[in-house]
Design a protein around this motif. Structure first.
Motif, PDB file in Angstrom:
ATOM      1  N   GLU A 208       1.959  -8.532  16.352  1.00 24.79           N
ATOM      2  CA  GLU A 208       3.116  -9.385  16.658  1.00 24.79           C
ATOM      3  C   GLU A 208       3.711 -10.048  15.426  1.00 24.79           C
ATOM      4  O   GLU A 208       4.889 -10.409  15.435  1.00 24.79           O
ATOM      5  N   ILE A 209       2.940 -10.213  14.360  1.00 26.36           N
ATOM      6  CA  ILE A 209       3.478 -10.867  13.169  1.00 26.36           C
ATOM      7  C   ILE A 209       4.603 -10.054  12.533  1.00 26.36           C
ATOM      8  O   ILE A 209       5.378 -10.584  11.752  1.00 26.36           O
ATOM      9  N   HIS A 210       4.714  -8.760  12.887  1.00 26.73           N
ATOM     10  CA  HIS A 210       5.775  -7.907  12.352  1.00 26.73           C
ATOM     11  C   HIS A 210       6.953  -7.774  13.314  1.00 26.73           C
ATOM     12  O   HIS A 210       7.881  -7.012  13.046  1.00 26.73           O
ATOM     13  N   GLN A 211       6.912  -8.488  14.428  1.00 24.56           N
ATOM     14  CA  GLN A 211       7.955  -8.355  15.445  1.00 24.56           C
ATOM     15  C   GLN A 211       8.657  -9.677  15.772  1.00 24.56           C
ATOM     16  O   GLN A 211       9.548  -9.707  16.594  1.00 24.56           O
ATOM     17  N   SER A 212       8.267 -10.768  15.158  1.00 26.07           N
ATOM     18  CA  SER A 212       8.811 -12.084  15.480  1.00 26.07           C
ATOM     19  C   SER A 212      10.248 -12.234  14.977  1.00 26.07           C
ATOM     20  O   SER A 212      10.809 -11.320  14.376  1.00 26.07           O
ATOM     21  N   GLU A 213      10.822 -13.413  15.194  1.00 24.79           N
ATOM     22  CA  GLU A 213      12.190 -13.677  14.744  1.00 24.79           C
ATOM     23  C   GLU A 213      12.307 -13.565  13.226  1.00 24.79           C
ATOM     24  O   GLU A 213      13.267 -13.027  12.702  1.00 24.79           O
ATOM     25  N   ARG A 214      11.310 -14.085  12.514  1.00 23.21           N
ATOM     26  CA  ARG A 214      11.243 -13.965  11.047  1.00 23.21           C
ATOM     27  C   ARG A 214       9.899 -13.332  10.702  1.00 23.21           C
ATOM     28  O   ARG A 214       8.942 -14.007  10.321  1.00 23.21           O
ATOM     29  N   PRO A 215       9.802 -11.997  10.853  1.00 23.25           N
ATOM     30  CA  PRO A 215       8.506 -11.315  10.746  1.00 23.25           C
ATOM     31  C   PRO A 215       7.922 -11.308   9.341  1.00 23.25           C
ATOM     32  O   PRO A 215       8.636 -11.434   8.348  1.00 23.25           O
ATOM     33  N   ILE A 216       6.606 -11.139   9.302  1.00 25.28           N
ATOM     34  CA  ILE A 216       5.890 -10.916   8.053  1.00 25.28           C
ATOM     35  C   ILE A 216       6.010  -9.438   7.705  1.00 25.28           C
ATOM     36  O   ILE A 216       5.827  -8.564   8.557  1.00 25.28           O
ATOM     37  N   VAL A 217       6.318  -9.152   6.456  1.00 28.30           N
ATOM     38  CA  VAL A 217       6.453  -7.778   5.983  1.00 28.30           C
ATOM     39  C   VAL A 217       5.078  -7.121   6.015  1.00 28.30           C
ATOM     40  O   VAL A 217       4.097  -7.678   5.525  1.00 28.30           O
ATOM     41  N   SER A 218       4.998  -5.930   6.581  1.00 25.77           N
ATOM     42  CA  SER A 218       3.746  -5.194   6.669  1.00 25.77           C
ATOM     43  C   SER A 218       3.239  -4.818   5.276  1.00 25.77           C
ATOM     44  O   SER A 218       4.014  -4.397   4.410  1.00 25.77           O
ATOM     45  N   GLY A 219       1.927  -4.954   5.082  1.00 26.57           N
ATOM     46  CA  GLY A 219       1.325  -4.490   3.838  1.00 26.57           C
ATOM     47  C   GLY A 219       1.560  -3.008   3.619  1.00 26.57           C
ATOM     48  O   GLY A 219       1.721  -2.548   2.487  1.00 26.57           O
ATOM     49  N   PHE A 220       1.610  -2.239   4.725  1.00 24.75           N
ATOM     50  CA  PHE A 220       1.924  -0.808   4.614  1.00 24.75           C
ATOM     51  C   PHE A 220       3.335  -0.605   4.057  1.00 24.75           C
ATOM     52  O   PHE A 220       3.575   0.282   3.249  1.00 24.75           O
ATOM     53  N   GLN A 221       4.277  -1.430   4.514  1.00 26.33           N
ATOM     54  CA  GLN A 221       5.666  -1.311   4.056  1.00 26.33           C
ATOM     55  C   GLN A 221       5.764  -1.623   2.564  1.00 26.33           C
ATOM     56  O   GLN A 221       6.469  -0.935   1.825  1.00 26.33           O
ATOM     57  N   ILE A 222       5.036  -2.626   2.130  1.00 24.99           N
ATOM     58  CA  ILE A 222       5.011  -2.961   0.701  1.00 24.99           C
ATOM     59  C   ILE A 222       4.374  -1.821  -0.089  1.00 24.99           C
ATOM     60  O   ILE A 222       4.872  -1.420  -1.141  1.00 24.99           O
ATOM     61  N   ALA A 223       3.279  -1.249   0.435  1.00 26.84           N
ATOM     62  CA  ALA A 223       2.604  -0.135  -0.248  1.00 26.84           C
ATOM     63  C   ALA A 223       3.537   1.057  -0.420  1.00 26.84           C
ATOM     64  O   ALA A 223       3.609   1.646  -1.496  1.00 26.84           O
ATOM     65  N   GLU A 224       4.257   1.414   0.643  1.00 23.64           N
ATOM     66  CA  GLU A 224       5.173   2.553   0.544  1.00 23.64           C
ATOM     67  C   GLU A 224       6.331   2.261  -0.404  1.00 23.64           C
ATOM     68  O   GLU A 224       6.735   3.133  -1.179  1.00 23.64           O
ATOM     69  N   ALA A 225       6.862   1.044  -0.369  1.00 28.25           N
ATOM     70  CA  ALA A 225       7.962   0.689  -1.265  1.00 28.25           C
ATOM     71  C   ALA A 225       7.503   0.699  -2.725  1.00 28.25           C
ATOM     72  O   ALA A 225       8.219   1.191  -3.603  1.00 28.25           O
ATOM     73  N   MET A 226       6.311   0.185  -2.987  1.00 30.21           N
ATOM     74  CA  MET A 226       5.783   0.212  -4.354  1.00 30.21           C
ATOM     75  C   MET A 226       5.456   1.637  -4.777  1.00 30.21           C
ATOM     76  O   MET A 226       5.648   2.000  -5.930  1.00 30.21           O
ATOM     77  N   GLY A 227       4.960   2.456  -3.839  1.00 26.92           N
ATOM     78  CA  GLY A 227       4.696   3.863  -4.144  1.00 26.92           C
ATOM     79  C   GLY A 227       5.967   4.591  -4.548  1.00 26.92           C
ATOM     80  O   GLY A 227       5.963   5.395  -5.480  1.00 26.92           O
TER      81      GLY A 227
ATOM     82  N   ARG B  17       7.560 -13.112   4.126  1.00 22.76           N
ATOM     83  CA  ARG B  17       8.383 -13.145   5.342  1.00 22.76           C
ATOM     84  C   ARG B  17       9.692 -12.420   5.076  1.00 22.76           C
ATOM     85  O   ARG B  17      10.152 -12.334   3.931  1.00 22.76           O
ATOM     86  N   SER B  18      10.282 -11.896   6.144  1.00 20.81           N
ATOM     87  CA  SER B  18      11.569 -11.234   5.996  1.00 20.81           C
ATOM     88  C   SER B  18      12.562 -12.199   5.351  1.00 20.81           C
ATOM     89  O   SER B  18      12.446 -13.417   5.487  1.00 20.81           O
ATOM     90  N   ASP B  19      13.503 -11.630   4.644  1.00 23.37           N
ATOM     91  CA  ASP B  19      14.588 -12.345   3.965  1.00 23.37           C
ATOM     92  C   ASP B  19      14.149 -13.172   2.759  1.00 23.37           C
ATOM     93  O   ASP B  19      14.955 -13.887   2.187  1.00 23.37           O
TER      94      ASP B  19
END
Length: 165
Positions: free
Chosen positions: A101-120, A137-139
């Motif tokens: 749920e932390i990735h689906q809220s109004e101001r979600p936390i960015v997934s560690g997987f998303q950061i890993a893929e972006a850094m990759g 957090r988003s934004d």
């Protein structure tokens, strides 16, 4: 890398709701990846891993979010890198089947997987380790600062350290 991340998300357990990543390690191996063997262990701190017959491997540690109550001062910010929008975070997590749920809220936390893929994508196709120090957090604008072999991801606090293995 996306396929091994999706395989890890198949292990999701409701008891992990609200947990955050403390560390993620990725090793490419020698082949095209899959089929994946996935496993999880632990209660308070959870170790989750996936590996393929071709040698691709991803390991991560999950911690209760309460362990991230404060953040270390960021020091010098570095160069602006990315601002993950709330919609971008929610779409990415949905594409994985990540039900935290932390990735689906109004101001979600960015997934560690998303950061890993972006850094990759930024650093090229290599083995790496990310140690997460504080959620993004988003934004929030994430800036990157390179020191030796390490890249520091910061907002107003130190959020992660990415290192090539």
């Amino acid at each position: 890398m996306h396929a091994i991340i999706q395989s890890l998300c198949t292990l999701w357990r409701p008891s992990w709701q609200g947990m955050v990543m403390g560390e993620l390690k990725y090793r490419r191996g020698g082949g095209s990846g899959g089929p994946y063997k996935v496993a999880a262990s632990g209660r308070r701190i959870v170790r989750v891993s996936a590996s393929s017959e071709a040698g691709e491997r991803m390991d991560l540690l999950l911690f209760p979010a309460a362990g991230f109550a404060g953040g270390a001062r960021a020091g010098e910010a570095g160069a602006p890198w990315h601002r993950f929008s709330a919609d971008e975070v929610r779409r990415y997590s949905a594409s994985l089947g990540d039900h935290n749920e932390i990735h689906q809220s109004e101001r979600p936390i960015v997934s560690g997987f998303q950061i890993a893929e972006a850094m990759g994508a930024l650093e090229g196709d290599r083995d790496f380790r990310i140690r997460f120090h504080y959620p993004i957090r988003s934004d929030e604008m994430v800036s990157l600062r390179k020191e030796g072999k390490a890249i520091y991801g910061v907002t107003d606090v130190l959020c992660f350290i990415w290192e090539a293995l």
